[in-house]
Scaffold this motif. Structure first.
Motif, mmCIF file in Angstrom:
data_model
loop_
_atom_site.group_PDB
_atom_site.id
_atom_site.type_symbol
_atom_site.label_atom_id
_atom_site.label_comp_id
_atom_site.label_asym_id
_atom_site.label_seq_id
_atom_site.Cartn_x
_atom_site.Cartn_y
_atom_site.Cartn_z
ATOM 1 N N ARG A 8 23.156 -50.726 8.344
ATOM 2 C CA ARG A 8 23.358 -48.962 8.294
ATOM 3 C C ARG A 8 21.771 -48.617 9.173
ATOM 4 O O ARG A 8 21.770 -47.420 9.990
ATOM 5 N N THR A 9 20.911 -48.850 8.291
ATOM 6 C CA THR A 9 19.979 -48.741 8.409
ATOM 7 C C THR A 9 19.009 -49.100 9.391
ATOM 8 O O THR A 9 17.572 -48.858 9.791
ATOM 9 N N ARG A 10 19.277 -49.993 9.819
ATOM 10 C CA ARG A 10 18.254 -50.648 11.229
ATOM 11 C C ARG A 10 18.287 -50.217 12.456
ATOM 12 O O ARG A 10 17.369 -50.248 13.037
ATOM 13 N N GLY A 11 19.004 -49.241 12.590
ATOM 14 C CA GLY A 11 18.553 -48.226 14.030
ATOM 15 C C GLY A 11 18.092 -47.256 13.752
ATOM 16 O O GLY A 11 18.222 -46.313 14.186
ATOM 17 N N GLY A 12 17.184 -47.244 12.933
ATOM 18 C CA GLY A 12 16.986 -45.735 11.885
ATOM 19 C C GLY A 12 17.347 -44.908 12.067
ATOM 20 O O GLY A 12 16.493 -43.927 11.517
ATOM 21 N N ALA A 13 18.131 -45.210 11.313
ATOM 22 C CA ALA A 13 19.439 -44.119 10.213
ATOM 23 C C ALA A 13 18.669 -43.728 9.347
ATOM 24 O O ALA A 13 17.450 -44.768 8.371
ATOM 25 N N ARG A 14 18.713 -42.477 8.487
ATOM 26 C CA ARG A 14 18.128 -41.868 7.532
ATOM 27 C C ARG A 14 19.241 -41.845 6.355
ATOM 28 O O ARG A 14 20.292 -41.602 6.391
ATOM 29 N N THR A 15 19.082 -41.999 5.092
ATOM 30 C CA THR A 15 19.667 -41.524 4.207
ATOM 31 C C THR A 15 19.907 -40.618 3.051
ATOM 32 O O THR A 15 18.199 -40.712 2.685
ATOM 33 N N VAL A 16 20.289 -40.100 2.300
ATOM 34 C CA VAL A 16 20.233 -38.627 2.066
ATOM 35 C C VAL A 16 21.266 -39.075 0.105
ATOM 36 O O VAL A 16 22.048 -39.058 0.767
ATOM 37 N N GLY A 17 20.651 -38.870 -0.417
ATOM 38 C CA GLY A 17 21.386 -39.616 -2.151
ATOM 39 C C GLY A 17 21.128 -38.439 -2.886
ATOM 40 O O GLY A 17 20.671 -37.509 -2.482
ATOM 41 N N LEU A 18 23.290 -37.943 -3.335
ATOM 42 C CA LEU A 18 23.435 -37.300 -3.900
ATOM 43 C C LEU A 18 22.659 -37.671 -5.379
ATOM 44 O O LEU A 18 24.006 -39.053 -5.958
ATOM 45 N N ALA A 19 22.721 -36.597 -6.557
ATOM 46 C CA ALA A 19 22.535 -37.337 -7.841
ATOM 47 C C ALA A 19 22.776 -36.758 -8.824
ATOM 48 O O ALA A 19 22.663 -35.388 -8.220
ATOM 49 N N GLY A 20 23.379 -35.950 -9.863
ATOM 50 C CA GLY A 20 23.237 -35.392 -10.605
ATOM 51 C C GLY A 20 24.422 -35.232 -11.461
ATOM 52 O O GLY A 20 25.210 -36.167 -12.224
ATOM 53 N N TYR A 21 23.872 -34.717 -12.554
ATOM 54 C CA TYR A 21 25.031 -34.726 -14.053
ATOM 55 C C TYR A 21 26.712 -34.654 -13.439
ATOM 56 O O TYR A 21 27.103 -34.244 -12.469
ATOM 57 N N THR A 22 27.485 -35.629 -14.040
ATOM 58 C CA THR A 22 28.913 -35.400 -13.879
ATOM 59 C C THR A 22 29.617 -33.753 -13.783
ATOM 60 O O THR A 22 29.383 -32.800 -14.284
ATOM 61 N N ASN A 23 29.964 -33.978 -12.484
ATOM 62 C CA ASN A 23 31.060 -32.363 -12.846
ATOM 63 C C ASN A 23 30.339 -32.082 -12.235
ATOM 64 O O ASN A 23 30.293 -30.078 -11.751
ATOM 65 N N ALA A 24 29.169 -31.841 -11.202
ATOM 66 C CA ALA A 24 27.688 -31.024 -10.821
ATOM 67 C C ALA A 24 28.551 -30.502 -9.564
ATOM 68 O O ALA A 24 28.317 -29.193 -9.026
ATOM 69 N N GLY A 25 28.989 -31.201 -8.853
ATOM 70 C CA GLY A 25 29.621 -30.450 -7.491
ATOM 71 C C GLY A 25 28.973 -31.667 -6.576
ATOM 72 O O GLY A 25 29.044 -31.053 -5.437
ATOM 73 N N LYS A 26 29.027 -32.812 -6.604
ATOM 74 C CA LYS A 26 28.253 -33.753 -5.620
ATOM 75 C C LYS A 26 29.181 -34.133 -4.946
ATOM 76 O O LYS A 26 28.973 -34.385 -3.090
ATOM 77 N N SER A 27 30.519 -34.464 -5.407
ATOM 78 C CA SER A 27 31.167 -35.067 -3.926
ATOM 79 C C SER A 27 31.577 -33.611 -3.273
ATOM 80 O O SER A 27 32.416 -33.689 -1.793
ATOM 81 N N SER A 28 32.082 -32.287 -3.712
ATOM 82 C CA SER A 28 32.419 -31.791 -2.627
ATOM 83 C C SER A 28 31.329 -30.925 -1.976
ATOM 84 O O SER A 28 31.235 -30.863 -1.113
ATOM 85 N N LEU A 29 30.082 -31.578 -2.274
ATOM 86 C CA LEU A 29 28.906 -31.135 -1.373
ATOM 87 C C LEU A 29 28.401 -31.867 -0.517
ATOM 88 O O LEU A 29 28.431 -31.990 1.045
ATOM 89 N N PHE A 30 29.095 -33.598 -0.812
ATOM 90 C CA PHE A 30 29.470 -34.715 0.012
ATOM 91 C C PHE A 30 30.279 -33.967 1.383
ATOM 92 O O PHE A 30 30.013 -34.094 2.380
ATOM 93 N N LEU A 31 31.440 -33.640 1.094
ATOM 94 C CA LEU A 31 32.541 -33.527 1.399
ATOM 95 C C LEU A 31 32.142 -32.710 2.894
ATOM 96 O O LEU A 31 32.150 -31.744 4.057
ATOM 97 N N ALA A 32 31.371 -31.162 2.160
ATOM 98 C CA ALA A 32 31.047 -30.431 2.843
ATOM 99 C C ALA A 32 29.523 -30.356 3.981
ATOM 100 O O ALA A 32 30.065 -30.071 5.438
ATOM 101 N N LEU A 33 29.051 -31.610 3.976
ATOM 102 C CA LEU A 33 28.489 -31.537 4.498
ATOM 103 C C LEU A 33 28.542 -33.097 5.253
ATOM 104 O O LEU A 33 27.916 -33.375 6.696
ATOM 105 N N SER A 34 29.495 -33.716 5.106
ATOM 106 C CA SER A 34 30.039 -35.283 6.435
ATOM 107 C C SER A 34 31.264 -34.839 6.979
ATOM 108 O O SER A 34 31.504 -35.423 7.342
ATOM 109 N N GLY A 35 32.167 -34.041 6.174
ATOM 110 C CA GLY A 35 33.676 -33.701 6.220
ATOM 111 C C GLY A 35 34.914 -34.743 6.592
ATOM 112 O O GLY A 35 35.477 -35.153 6.214
#
Ligand SMILES: Nc1nc2c(ncn2[C@@H]2O[C@H](COP(=O)(O)OP(=O)(O)OP(=O)(O)O)[C@@H](O)[C@H]2O)c(=O)[nH]1
Ligand SMILES: [Mg+2]
Length: 441
Positions: free
Chosen positions: A207-234
């Motif tokens: 995935r990163t071979r073509g120079g892609a950058r990665t952004v990780g999400l980390a946080g306490y459980t139920n903090a809203g990580k998956s919701s943020l992921f959905l909002a940013l990635s669709g």
């Protein structure tokens, strides 16, 4: 083994064949000494377990049986005599509000004669019921077997030292047999886990071979990580008002730029035994090994809770990564819920971290600033590139313009002048190959 061993404290899968995975509708009593029991109660509720009563005993834990002997006997009597109409009627589970030692688990079980869980076993059971993929199931099973093994060893130990004559009809040899089976299964599972981890790192490399950058999400459980992921990635992921909805890592592309990858992953919780979290390390690493890590914190929590969850998240992240090389940003979510944002910001600053971003995945507040900030962290300031027209027989300017579009995220275009976020090394490469047709303004 001639006779099956009866229910051991939390050894579900080992002695009884397949462990039960659905605990919906079970009734339990919680034994509590210190700390706030509300998180454990929420964890139980997530699984559909009803805590009928919280029994509290002051003072420090009894190393043998968590509660003192007399008090534990009272609890046992109450359970065994709870006929219909009794508030404890139907209790088939006792939960200990701590990470109990194998000795405590075995002794409490012996006294109450129903299934006994501590915090670790509660989490394990929750993970088992939420593990959707083969990899997640393998990881949870390893953690479960490690926990079971410690209880089995305690049983052997108690028999060896003469503290116990036998257990549920099975002698020392019986338990030793089970222990061997556990060790064999662990070896096989670990091999499987290594394969999964290898496949994961290979996918990441591609995935990163073509120079892609990665952004990780980390946080306490139920903090809203998956919701943020959905909002940013669709990209659709499971969002639930439950603890540990997410157990595996999902990678998606950021909507505004396919060159930026986002990784949603399992959340943290206080006092998660390292064995348990280690089982998930390949999954976690996928999110933590990134160019930018977003620490997601729920801004609607009370200040003390907010601080506790942020400290846990920060500690877990730093323990697992190389602090100096980590690019970390704190994101306060759920700003639409009217939490005390000012106090939250102060807490973030007091831990030596720079001002957080404040967002809501639900109403979109702060999301543009977050996207901008992600770009800046990954690429530094924007650059304006100019394409020269060239002579008629040369390659058309539009061909260069389209190469610039491929290079990064163009935010402005004025004729042959383009402003964009992009990796500087990739940009210099493109300029040097352009025969002087592309230059920096
Ligand atoms: N009001 C409000 N609720 C939110 C927001 N973000 C998430 N939630 C809610 O918070 C709950 C948890 O959200 P998730 O996105 O599943 O949280 P998570 O961090 O992925 O949780 P786990 O995977 O269980 O660790 C859900 O009920 C969401 O609807 C937000 O910005 N505003
Ligand atoms: Mg999630």
């Amino acid at each position: 083994m001639d006779e099956p061993i009866q229910v051991l404290a939390g050894t579900g899968g080992v002695a009884l064949g397949e462990a039960r995975t659905n605990h919906d509708g079970r009734k339990a009593v919680l034994l509590h000494r210190d700390g706030n029991p509300s998180e454990l109660i929420a964890l139980a509720e997530t699984m559909g377990i009803e805590i009928l009563d919280v029994q509290y005993q002051k003072g420090s834990e009894d190393p043998r049986s968590y509660f003192g002997k007399g008090r534990l006997q009272d609890v046992a009597d109450e359970i065994s005599s709870a006929v219909e109409g009794h508030p404890w009627h139907g209790v088939d589970l006792v939960i200990i509000h701590s990470n109990a030692s194998p000795r405590q688990l075995v002794n409490v079980h012996e006294s109450v004669q129903v299934e006994v869980w501590d915090r670790v076993r509660l989490l394990l059971s929750l993970f088992i019921s939420h593990a959707g993929s083969v990899e997640a199931r393998t990881q949870v099973r390893i953690a479960q077997l490690l926990a079971d093994r410690s209880v089995l060893r305690e049983l052997v130990n108690q028999q060896t030292t003469g503290e116990r004559a036998g257990f549920g009809g099975a002698g020392q040899q019986g338990i030793r047999g089970v222990l061997e089976t556990v060790s064999r299964e662990l070896t096989q599972l670990r091999r499987k886990q290594r394969k999964h981890a290898l496949a994961r790192s290979e996918r990441r490399r591609q995935r990163t071979r073509g120079g892609a950058r990665t952004v990780g999400l980390a946080g306490y459980t139920n903090a809203g990580k998956s919701s943020l992921f959905l909002a940013l990635s669709g990209k659709q992921v499971l969002v639930e008002d439950k603890l540990f909805s997410t157990l595996e890592t999902t990678v998606g592309r950021m909507e505004m730029s396919p060159r930026i990858l986002l990784a949603d992953t399992i959340g943290f919780i206080d006092e998660l035994p390292s064995d348990l979290l280690d089982a998930f390390h390949a999954t976690l690493d996928e999110s933590l090994q990134c160019d930018l890590l977003l620490l997601v914190v729920d801004s609607s929590d009370e200040p003390a809770e907010f601080k506790r969850k942020l400290s846990t998240t920060r500690r877990e992240v730093l323990e697992r990564g190389d602090e100096s090389g980590m690019n970390i940003k704190v994101v306060l979510t759920k700003s639409d819920l009217g939490g005390n944002i000012e106090s939250a910001i102060k807490t973030v600053n007091s831990m030596g971290m720079t001002n957080p971003l404040v967002v809501s995945s639900h109403d979109g507040q702060g999301m543009d600033e977050l996207r901008e900030s992600i770009m800046y962290s990954l690429y530094g300031p924007k650059t304006t590139l100019v394409v020269s027209k060239g002579d008629d027989d040369e390659r058309s300017a539009e061909a260069y313009v389209s190469q610039i579009y491929d290079l990064g995220i163009v935010t402005e275009k004025n004729g042959l002048e383009l402003t964009l976020w992009c990796g500087k090394a990739e940009m210099m490469k493109l300029i040097s190959k352009s025969n002087g047709r592309i230059s920096i303004k």
